[in-house]
Design a protein around this motif. Sequence first.
Motif, PDB file in Angstrom:
ATOM      1  N   GLY A 397     -12.468 -33.058  13.784  1.00 17.00           N
ATOM      2  CA  GLY A 397     -13.102 -31.880  14.366  1.00 17.00           C
ATOM      3  C   GLY A 397     -13.012 -30.647  13.493  1.00 17.00           C
ATOM      4  O   GLY A 397     -13.646 -29.626  13.791  1.00 17.00           O
ATOM      5  N   LEU A 398     -12.238 -30.711  12.424  1.00 20.69           N
ATOM      6  CA  LEU A 398     -12.103 -29.575  11.501  1.00 20.69           C
ATOM      7  C   LEU A 398     -12.801 -29.851  10.180  1.00 20.69           C
ATOM      8  O   LEU A 398     -13.506 -28.995   9.642  1.00 20.69           O
ATOM      9  CB  LEU A 398     -10.619 -29.270  11.247  1.00 20.69           C
ATOM     10  N   LEU A 399     -12.567 -31.038   9.625  1.00 17.03           N
ATOM     11  CA  LEU A 399     -13.206 -31.448   8.373  1.00 17.03           C
ATOM     12  C   LEU A 399     -14.065 -32.674   8.646  1.00 17.03           C
ATOM     13  O   LEU A 399     -13.630 -33.605   9.336  1.00 17.03           O
ATOM     14  CB  LEU A 399     -12.159 -31.791   7.303  1.00 17.03           C
ATOM     15  N   ASP A 400     -15.272 -32.694   8.085  1.00 16.32           N
ATOM     16  CA  ASP A 400     -16.106 -33.872   8.282  1.00 16.32           C
ATOM     17  C   ASP A 400     -15.636 -35.004   7.373  1.00 16.32           C
ATOM     18  O   ASP A 400     -14.710 -34.843   6.568  1.00 16.32           O
ATOM     19  CB  ASP A 400     -17.583 -33.546   8.068  1.00 16.32           C
ATOM     20  N   ARG A 401     -16.279 -36.163   7.501  1.00 14.66           N
ATOM     21  CA  ARG A 401     -15.822 -37.351   6.788  1.00 14.66           C
ATOM     22  C   ARG A 401     -15.892 -37.160   5.274  1.00 14.66           C
ATOM     23  O   ARG A 401     -14.989 -37.568   4.549  1.00 14.66           O
ATOM     24  CB  ARG A 401     -16.666 -38.560   7.208  1.00 14.66           C
ATOM     25  N   ASP A 402     -16.948 -36.518   4.784  1.00 13.84           N
ATOM     26  CA  ASP A 402     -17.075 -36.304   3.338  1.00 13.84           C
ATOM     27  C   ASP A 402     -15.983 -35.360   2.827  1.00 13.84           C
ATOM     28  O   ASP A 402     -15.443 -35.555   1.734  1.00 13.84           O
ATOM     29  CB  ASP A 402     -18.451 -35.729   3.006  1.00 13.84           C
ATOM     30  N   GLU A 403     -15.680 -34.343   3.611  1.00 12.84           N
ATOM     31  CA  GLU A 403     -14.620 -33.413   3.199  1.00 12.84           C
ATOM     32  C   GLU A 403     -13.264 -34.110   3.182  1.00 12.84           C
ATOM     33  O   GLU A 403     -12.451 -33.883   2.273  1.00 12.84           O
ATOM     34  CB  GLU A 403     -14.593 -32.208   4.139  1.00 12.84           C
ATOM     35  N   GLN A 404     -13.007 -34.950   4.157  1.00 14.02           N
ATOM     36  CA  GLN A 404     -11.749 -35.694   4.159  1.00 14.02           C
ATOM     37  C   GLN A 404     -11.658 -36.609   2.947  1.00 14.02           C
ATOM     38  O   GLN A 404     -10.599 -36.712   2.308  1.00 14.02           O
ATOM     39  CB  GLN A 404     -11.624 -36.501   5.454  1.00 14.02           C
ATOM     40  N   LYS A 405     -12.747 -37.262   2.621  1.00 12.23           N
ATOM     41  CA  LYS A 405     -12.760 -38.152   1.456  1.00 12.23           C
ATOM     42  C   LYS A 405     -12.494 -37.362   0.173  1.00 12.23           C
ATOM     43  O   LYS A 405     -11.779 -37.826  -0.723  1.00 12.23           O
ATOM     44  CB  LYS A 405     -14.112 -38.865   1.376  1.00 12.23           C
ATOM     45  N   LEU A 406     -13.064 -36.171   0.080  1.00 16.96           N
ATOM     46  CA  LEU A 406     -12.865 -35.331  -1.105  1.00 16.96           C
ATOM     47  C   LEU A 406     -11.410 -34.897  -1.243  1.00 16.96           C
ATOM     48  O   LEU A 406     -10.867 -34.806  -2.349  1.00 16.96           O
ATOM     49  CB  LEU A 406     -13.769 -34.097  -1.004  1.00 16.96           C
ATOM     50  N   LEU A 407     -10.759 -34.650  -0.110  1.00 14.37           N
ATOM     51  CA  LEU A 407      -9.380 -34.146  -0.127  1.00 14.37           C
ATOM     52  C   LEU A 407      -8.370 -35.223  -0.508  1.00 14.37           C
ATOM     53  O   LEU A 407      -7.321 -34.919  -1.096  1.00 14.37           O
ATOM     54  CB  LEU A 407      -9.040 -33.588   1.252  1.00 14.37           C
ATOM     55  N   LEU A 408      -8.674 -36.470  -0.181  1.00 15.45           N
ATOM     56  CA  LEU A 408      -7.705 -37.550  -0.389  1.00 15.45           C
ATOM     57  C   LEU A 408      -7.509 -37.869  -1.862  1.00 15.45           C
ATOM     58  O   LEU A 408      -8.440 -37.770  -2.673  1.00 15.45           O
ATOM     59  CB  LEU A 408      -8.160 -38.812   0.344  1.00 15.45           C
ATOM     60  N   ARG A 409      -6.286 -38.262  -2.200  1.00 15.54           N
ATOM     61  CA  ARG A 409      -5.964 -38.742  -3.549  1.00 15.54           C
ATOM     62  C   ARG A 409      -5.144 -40.021  -3.420  1.00 15.54           C
ATOM     63  O   ARG A 409      -4.649 -40.348  -2.342  1.00 15.54           O
ATOM     64  CB  ARG A 409      -5.186 -37.681  -4.316  1.00 15.54           C
ATOM     65  N   ASP A 410      -4.994 -40.729  -4.522  1.00 19.77           N
ATOM     66  CA  ASP A 410      -4.226 -41.971  -4.499  1.00 19.77           C
ATOM     67  C   ASP A 410      -2.764 -41.686  -4.180  1.00 19.77           C
ATOM     68  O   ASP A 410      -2.199 -40.682  -4.628  1.00 19.77           O
ATOM     69  CB  ASP A 410      -4.317 -42.686  -5.851  1.00 19.77           C
ATOM     70  N   ARG A 411      -2.176 -42.593  -3.407  1.00 30.50           N
ATOM     71  CA  ARG A 411      -0.769 -42.443  -3.054  1.00 30.50           C
ATOM     72  C   ARG A 411       0.096 -42.979  -4.198  1.00 30.50           C
ATOM     73  O   ARG A 411      -0.101 -44.107  -4.645  1.00 30.50           O
ATOM     74  CB  ARG A 411      -0.459 -43.205  -1.774  1.00 30.50           C
ATOM     75  N   PRO A 412       1.052 -42.186  -4.708  1.00 27.87           N
ATOM     76  CA  PRO A 412       1.924 -42.686  -5.774  1.00 27.87           C
ATOM     77  C   PRO A 412       2.885 -43.744  -5.242  1.00 27.87           C
ATOM     78  O   PRO A 412       3.126 -43.839  -4.033  1.00 27.87           O
ATOM     79  CB  PRO A 412       2.676 -41.439  -6.231  1.00 27.87           C
ATOM     80  N   ARG A 413       3.437 -44.538  -6.160  1.00 25.01           N
ATOM     81  CA  ARG A 413       4.375 -45.585  -5.738  1.00 25.01           C
ATOM     82  C   ARG A 413       5.634 -44.988  -5.132  1.00 25.01           C
ATOM     83  O   ARG A 413       6.211 -45.538  -4.208  1.00 25.01           O
ATOM     84  CB  ARG A 413       4.732 -46.466  -6.939  1.00 25.01           C
ATOM     85  N   ARG A 414       6.075 -43.870  -5.671  1.00 20.78           N
ATOM     86  CA  ARG A 414       7.261 -43.199  -5.136  1.00 20.78           C
ATOM     87  C   ARG A 414       6.907 -41.750  -4.812  1.00 20.78           C
ATOM     88  O   ARG A 414       6.123 -41.120  -5.527  1.00 20.78           O
ATOM     89  CB  ARG A 414       8.410 -43.245  -6.155  1.00 20.78           C
ATOM     90  N   ALA A 415       7.526 -41.243  -3.756  1.00 23.56           N
ATOM     91  CA  ALA A 415       7.239 -39.871  -3.326  1.00 23.56           C
ATOM     92  C   ALA A 415       7.553 -38.867  -4.424  1.00 23.56           C
ATOM     93  O   ALA A 415       6.870 -37.844  -4.568  1.00 23.56           O
ATOM     94  CB  ALA A 415       8.034 -39.541  -2.065  1.00 23.56           C
ATOM     95  N   SER A 416       8.575 -39.157  -5.236  1.00 22.02           N
ATOM     96  CA  SER A 416       8.973 -38.232  -6.302  1.00 22.02           C
ATOM     97  C   SER A 416       7.913 -38.113  -7.389  1.00 22.02           C
ATOM     98  O   SER A 416       7.957 -37.189  -8.202  1.00 22.02           O
ATOM     99  CB  SER A 416      10.301 -38.687  -6.918  1.00 22.02           C
ATOM    100  N   GLU A 417       6.964 -39.045  -7.421  1.00 21.88           N
ATOM    101  CA  GLU A 417       5.933 -39.034  -8.458  1.00 21.88           C
ATOM    102  C   GLU A 417       4.710 -38.206  -8.058  1.00 21.88           C
ATOM    103  O   GLU A 417       3.794 -38.035  -8.855  1.00 21.88           O
ATOM    104  CB  GLU A 417       5.498 -40.464  -8.768  1.00 21.88           C
ATOM    105  N   LEU A 418       4.680 -37.698  -6.837  1.00 25.51           N
ATOM    106  CA  LEU A 418       3.544 -36.893  -6.397  1.00 25.51           C
ATOM    107  C   LEU A 418       3.506 -35.583  -7.176  1.00 25.51           C
ATOM    108  O   LEU A 418       4.512 -34.885  -7.305  1.00 25.51           O
ATOM    109  CB  LEU A 418       3.654 -36.597  -4.906  1.00 25.51           C
ATOM    110  N   ARG A 419       2.367 -35.248  -7.710  1.00 23.94           N
ATOM    111  CA  ARG A 419       2.206 -34.023  -8.496  1.00 23.94           C
ATOM    112  C   ARG A 419       1.397 -33.018  -7.692  1.00 23.94           C
ATOM    113  O   ARG A 419       0.434 -33.371  -7.016  1.00 23.94           O
ATOM    114  CB  ARG A 419       1.513 -34.349  -9.822  1.00 23.94           C
TER     115      ARG A 419
END
Length: 643
Positions: A397-419
């Motif tokens: 209800g806030l972001l449409d499907r295309d906006e959500q897709k744009l926001l997403l990035r690949d999940r790193p193997r470990r949380a500490s690797e998130l940049r």
Amino acid sequence: MAHPELAREQAYVDHAYACLERMRATLEGAQDRAATEFAAVAMEAWLKRRHKTFQDAERGLCFGRLTLDGALRPLYIGRRWVHDDAHEALVVNWQAPAARPFYTATPADPQRVTQRRRFRTEGRTLVDISDESLDGTAVEGATVSDFLLEELERRREGRMRDIVATIQSDQYRLITAEPEGALVVQGGPGTGKTAVGLHRASWLLFTHREQLRRVLVVGPNPTFMDYVSHVLPALGEEAVEQRAVSELLDGIAVDRADAADVAALKADPRLSEVVQRAVELWVRPAPEELVLYLDGFFVSVKQREVAELLDAALDAGLALGPARERFRMALLRRFYERYGELLGPQAFRSFDDLERALRRNGFLAKYLDRVLPLPRPEKLVARILTSPSALAEAAGGLLDRDEQKLLLRDRPRRASELRWSDHDLPLLDVARALVEGAPRAYGHVIVDEAQDLSPMQLLMVSRRAVDGSLTMLGDVAQATGPVTYGRWQELEPFLPAETEVRIEELRHAYRVPAEIMELALPLLDRIAPDVEPPLAYRHGGAPPRLVRVAEDELLAAAAREAAAFDDGLLAVIGPRSLVEAAVLDETYVLTPPQAKGLEFDHVVVVEPALIVEEGGERGLRELYVALTRPTKTLVVVHSREWE
């Protein structure tokens, strides 16, 4: 011919330096007299900071004096206060009210000043004097404008210098504006916006220290902050925190760049609502009975009572962390009451005894984590950015499907690797504010290059300003951030609520010579037609030189042009695709956004047409930035038509 009073004024300045040395010695003796080891350590830290202000005073301790109608002796103005052994003032610091006429007196409004005298110095030596009469009496010698021009034409260094000796009246008016509300300073290239902001920080703390306590200065990037970092220490100011916008969150390193469309989406205030909803979804209160065996009895707070205490804490309007602490204390008090009611005369334990018993082996901590679990802000934002289901739940209800897709990035193997990127920080700031509470607030916040801050970044800055006390410096014509503002009024919705905003303008471009400004100003009509063009203060410089070469010779030609300059600070500014791979000795190699706010003696701009092309809708603005960085020489190396 030397000024007839040069020797006498030199003797006065020598005496002031001698008294400064005695003031320094007094400070050193203060540490030896500290009563305790703790006091000695605190005194040592304070002395180190104060010694820095004494050392910086070496560069032109005294830069002028005022002769006042009716006064027994002249008033000398300088970088810091100096007194003699009888505590008589020898030099008054520039922030003091008594120094105001040095910057504001005019023949039409002399403010009791009959003569204003300026000193040009090299270290402790006076090399020239300029006298200006405000009572109609003729004087000889260099003019005030000569002194300013010489300062403007001095070779640039790797760090910005203070301008206390040459502050102009239009700048001084803004430096000394009262701190209430939000002051927006609009100024074109070279008008001294940054200098105004830094000197304003010093003046505000001198004048309103008890009210403001500390000031925060926010700049566009770490390179810029390093460039300006020496100005405030040179002014003797130690209660100012200076951070790039990417450094506002402790413990978070920025080492990722967002694509332009992603940055624009993260700039949208709707992302605050997404984060808030994610926090609400994470937190699911689960009240349960608290029970512990003590002194032969089971002491408990029933589930119903726990639920009431939990609701009261959560309804108090606090962030989750403070709300849980309020719940914890209320729960402990209720447990203590139950203990007293149950054991009666045998209830010999104190409140602290009971708390220690409950905390033993992590019992209380585990209970609180079950009843009111708190998310880690970084983990929560990471889930939003990497989990399609978590994002869909929070952003529905806030972001449409295309906006959500744009926001997403690949999940790193470990949380500490998130940049993290620059534009992730406002999301993290919202999460921290909701979970941990408001960030540290400052009595006044000064923001440079404010036109480049996104709405989310402006909200992040606003959380740190007590009572909406802000100074915002910038030029809407140079806006190259993820959101391009046409007018300063467009920023107001993202400033603290009910903050009165006033917009002031600096028109005189002291840094950029007229010949260079003439090349850049035609762009202004296309990028910001409502902005008044800056008025160049200096004329007679070398006109810009245009060098056309083949496309494959661009970098080689830029290197040759750069090598021809054997003095001064030099930068090569060009499109990202060209300069990222370029390495030139003793030369800054920058894109236009990286060069913003900086100044150089000589600038080589490479392939303007490609700067415009790669900059997209902000390309012309980036070119305007690049062309207005030099103080002396501009060379444009190009293979394509661009004018």
